[in-house]
Design an enzyme around this catalytic site. Sequence first.
Site, PDB file in Angstrom:
ATOM      1  N   SER A 144      -3.317   4.714 -12.323  1.00 13.85           N
ATOM      2  CA  SER A 144      -2.098   3.968 -12.633  1.00 13.85           C
ATOM      3  C   SER A 144      -1.885   3.668 -14.108  1.00 13.85           C
ATOM      4  CB  SER A 144      -2.079   2.666 -11.849  1.00 13.85           C
ATOM      5  OG  SER A 144      -3.078   1.808 -12.329  1.00 13.85           O
ATOM      6  N   HIS A 203      -0.677   5.411  -5.855  1.00 10.87           N
ATOM      7  CA  HIS A 203       0.365   5.668  -6.857  1.00 10.87           C
ATOM      8  C   HIS A 203       1.021   7.024  -6.669  1.00 10.87           C
ATOM      9  CE1 HIS A 203      -0.358   1.999  -9.064  1.00 10.87           C
ATOM     10  NE2 HIS A 203      -1.620   2.181  -8.745  1.00 10.87           N
ATOM     11  N   LYS A 233       4.462   0.189  -2.902  1.00 10.92           N
ATOM     12  CA  LYS A 233       4.923   0.743  -4.180  1.00 10.92           C
ATOM     13  C   LYS A 233       6.115   1.666  -3.910  1.00 10.92           C
ATOM     14  CE  LYS A 233       0.351  -0.059  -6.156  1.00 10.92           C
ATOM     15  NZ  LYS A 233       0.502  -1.390  -6.736  1.00 10.92           N
ATOM     16  N   THR A 240      -7.430 -11.026  10.952  1.00 13.01           N
ATOM     17  CA  THR A 240      -6.297 -11.451  10.133  1.00 13.01           C
ATOM     18  C   THR A 240      -4.994 -11.143  10.871  1.00 13.01           C
ATOM     19  OG1 THR A 240      -5.333 -11.282   7.917  1.00 13.01           O
ATOM     20  CG2 THR A 240      -6.176  -9.243   8.851  1.00 13.01           C
TER      21      THR A 240
HETATM   22  N1  PMP Z   1      -5.322   1.205  -5.174  1.00 14.41           N
HETATM   23  C1  PMP Z   1      -4.843   1.345  -6.426  1.00 14.41           C
HETATM   24  C2  PMP Z   1      -5.244   2.543  -7.206  1.00 14.41           C
HETATM   25  C3  PMP Z   1      -3.988   0.371  -6.969  1.00 14.41           C
HETATM   26  O1  PMP Z   1      -3.533   0.506  -8.218  1.00 14.41           O
HETATM   27  C4  PMP Z   1      -3.617  -0.749  -6.179  1.00 14.41           C
HETATM   28  C5  PMP Z   1      -2.683  -1.849  -6.672  1.00 14.41           C
HETATM   29  N2  PMP Z   1      -2.131  -1.750  -7.859  1.00 14.41           N
HETATM   30  C6  PMP Z   1      -4.140  -0.838  -4.896  1.00 14.41           C
HETATM   31  C7  PMP Z   1      -4.986   0.142  -4.419  1.00 14.41           C
HETATM   32  C8  PMP Z   1      -3.780  -1.998  -4.024  1.00 14.41           C
HETATM   33  O2  PMP Z   1      -2.582  -1.743  -3.369  1.00 14.41           O
HETATM   34  P1  PMP Z   1      -1.649  -2.968  -2.907  1.00 14.41           P
HETATM   35  O3  PMP Z   1      -0.848  -3.366  -4.101  1.00 14.41           O
HETATM   36  O4  PMP Z   1      -0.849  -2.415  -1.777  1.00 14.41           O
HETATM   37  O5  PMP Z   1      -2.573  -4.049  -2.462  1.00 14.41           O
END
Ligand code: PMP
Length: 405
Positions: free
Chosen positions: A189, A217, A248, A277
Amino acid sequence: MDMNTFFKNAIDGLKEAGNYRVFCDLERKSGAFPRALRHRADGSTQDVTVWCSNDYLGMGQHPVVTAAMKEAIDRCGAGAGGTRNISGTNHYHVELERELADLHGKESALIFTSGYVSNWAALGTLASKIPSIIVYSDALNHASMIEGIRHARCEKRIFKHNSPEDLRRQMAADDPSRPKLVAFESVYSMDGDIAPIAEFCDVADEFGAMTYLDEVHAVGLYGSRGGGVAEREGVMDRLTVIEGTLGKAYGVMGGYIAASSLLCDFVRSFASGFIFTTALPPSLAAGAAASIRHLKASELERAKQRRNVEKLRARLDAHGIPHLPNPSHIVPVMVKNAAKCKFLSDLLLDNYGIYVQPINYPTVPVGTERLRFTPTPLHTDADIDHLVGALNDLWSRCALAREVA
Ligand code: PMP
């Protein structure tokens, strides 16, 4: 020690190091993405254009998604009413899991409350329950994967980022009879670079290892149906587990794994982060399924996004504003100085109505501070011109180095 003193000292430490996070208080405007209203601390407001959203395709505002969510609320109400095991499994969850399994060409899928939880729970469960397993983790893996692996207390090896050679070297040194799992991401990211997935699968095959790919991503964005980089490269069937987010490119919230029925059943049966949960609200599942279906059939959003990414890159090049070249939709403009990065971000917001969060240490290494832009299909040519004009002015004002193309 008095706890209040302890909390205050810890926070002051962050402030002194320049790592204290200040949130931008935004009110996203329905149907007007990427516009939002910024609420200032003094109660006043400002219209802004968001340039750092992970709602990469604007699907969080898409009428197909919002209509599906409204309909699900009308049919089922607000919450799921329980954990998946005790009354909380709604038919929308079941349909979403079928949609996700189909997206990745897998037998089954399992949804979690976020991508973070899916990595933590799935990796934590696999790595703690499989006897004598060794987990090989890319050096730049996301915190959720690292925490999952740590939680498992298994043996782990960190291999050099995106290096199948280093992975092979480390695997070759280990006992061939021990179970192995390789965990890595497709699109990273912060730098926007992409893993050599097929080469990692080759190494994994050589040593009989399982593979776990985080496509958070990439899902919705790559591949002809939005199945991610693995779909684009025709290697989905070579991966043991594909993990993704609904928060996302799909614009909603939640995470998932897609894998064989047996593996999903195993995680479903043993992962505490899944079992104990409350299930996602049915409306979220309905919105996510609508978003996935839409992006399976429509290339329009992906094509427009690519065009905007290329346009932004070309305009930055024309002004010598340095950005990391990469093959993805993420455009990191390199400031390489924490104070200037924050200063630029503040001026862009206050003077130009452009919102981009500064990315400083510890998210990225010191000296690589940046502004991370994520052009979406809904940014206009005028938005891009406005942004590059503002950056050009501020680059001169801050005496930042330009790159000659
Ligand atoms: N994996 C990666 C590579 C991420 O960048 C992120 C969050 N930025 C996540 C998992 C977590 O995903 P979420 O935002 O759906 O919790």
